[in-house]
Design an enzyme around this catalytic site. Structure first.
Site, PDB file in Angstrom:
ATOM      1  CG  ASN A  11      65.395  -2.047  -7.359  1.00 28.18           C
ATOM      2  OD1 ASN A  11      64.471  -2.514  -8.025  1.00 28.18           O
ATOM      3  ND2 ASN A  11      66.284  -2.801  -6.737  1.00 28.18           N
ATOM      4  CE  LYS A  13      64.838  -3.413  -3.594  1.00 28.16           C
ATOM      5  NZ  LYS A  13      65.438  -3.766  -2.321  1.00 28.16           N
ATOM      6  CG  HIS A  97      69.501  -5.987  -6.376  1.00 27.92           C
ATOM      7  ND1 HIS A  97      69.081  -6.639  -5.246  1.00 27.92           N
ATOM      8  CD2 HIS A  97      69.328  -4.663  -6.131  1.00 27.92           C
ATOM      9  CE1 HIS A  97      68.652  -5.737  -4.363  1.00 27.92           C
ATOM     10  NE2 HIS A  97      68.797  -4.528  -4.874  1.00 27.92           N
ATOM     11  CD  GLU A  99      66.111  -7.230  -2.977  1.00 27.61           C
ATOM     12  OE1 GLU A  99      65.485  -6.961  -4.017  1.00 27.61           O
ATOM     13  OE2 GLU A  99      66.167  -6.450  -1.998  1.00 27.61           O
TER      14      GLU A  99
END
Ligand code: PGA
Length: 256
Positions: A11, A13, A97, A99
């Site tokens: 990931n 991000k 996720h 986040e």
């Protein structure tokens, strides 16, 4: 009993620019091409602007999206539809996720709607679940994980559930350098598998991949991924370093 695939997912991000993504993707592809294992799935989740660049180098690994909005098209400024992901031939997407849930206030209802949209459109969702440190301190973590699973999966049919990958990512372990111990990971993964046995059926419980995320690196990968119910990892920070990421992939490959 079905042999579950081993999955290593990076990931990225909100990191990297075009040139960096291109280099990372090329080096990853070179590193992965010597691994011949039909049971191993290597995935990378770049930011939207990097999907094309990354896909161009992705011969021996697959590319997925970190997010999408569960409407076909229309007036949703700033959002990306599942059809737009399909247009790039993507087959995987992250859903829920922490986040997204915490920073962008994604509700359980939205997470569920994304999950269903992905399934209906043949995009494999990686459903992320995980408790905060407060919840664990209060010893409510098993109950909390069960409620996240219920909110996302209640009333789905076994055929739909069979298309999902679960990522257990304790929020306190993400990006903190504090990883779950192998024992903590294994007991939660076993709990999640058992939840599927109780709420769906034993075949689904035995076949659903459950991967771990949260400060995984090449030092703790062996311990974590040797656990019988841990089928791989969702790797954040360490996936930005090709040597670290390849080392994690090779560790999992050696175990499969
Ligand atoms: P981390 O992130 O490996 O940097 O902790 C994992 C994730 O958020 O998926």
């Amino acid at each position: 009993m079905t042999k579950r695939p081993k999955i290593v997912a990076g990931n990225w991000k909100m990191n990297l620019l075009q040139n960096e993504a291109k280099l990372l993707a090329q080096s990853l592809n070179n590193g992965v091409q010597s691994i011949h294992n039909d049971n191993l799935i290597v995935l990378v989740f770049p930011g939207f602007t990097l999907l094309n660049t990354t896909s161009q180098s992705a011969i021996h690994f697959q590319v997925g999206a970190q997010n999408f909005y569960p409407e076909k098209n229309g007036a949703y400024t700033g959002e990306v539809s599942i059809e737009q992901l399909q247009d790039l031939n993507l087959k995987y997407a992250l859903v829920g996720h922490s986040e997204r849930r915490i920073i962008f206030s994604e509700s359980n209802t939205l997470v569920r709607s994304k999950l269903l949209t992905a399934i209906d459109n043949d995009i494999t969702p990686i459903l992320c679940i995980g408790e905060t440190s407060d919840i664990r301190d209060q010893k409510q973590h098993f109950q909390y994980i069960a409620s996240q699973l219920k909110d996302a999966l209640n009333d789905l049919n076994p055929h739909q559930v069979a298309k999902i990958i679960i990522a257990y990512e304790p929020v306190w372990a993400i990006g903190t350098g504090i990883t779950a111990t192998a024992q903590q990971a294994e007991e939660m993964h076993a709990f999640i598998r058992n939840w599927f046995a109780e709420n769906f059926n034993i075949e689904i419980a035995n076949s659903i991949p459950i991967i771990y995320g949260g400060s995984c690196n090449d030092s703790n990968a062996l311990e974590l991924f040797s656990c019988p119910n841990v089928d791989g990892g969702l790797i954040g920070g360490a996936s930005l370093n090709v040597n670290q990421f390849l080392s994690i992939i090779k560790t999992i490959n050696g175990l499969s």
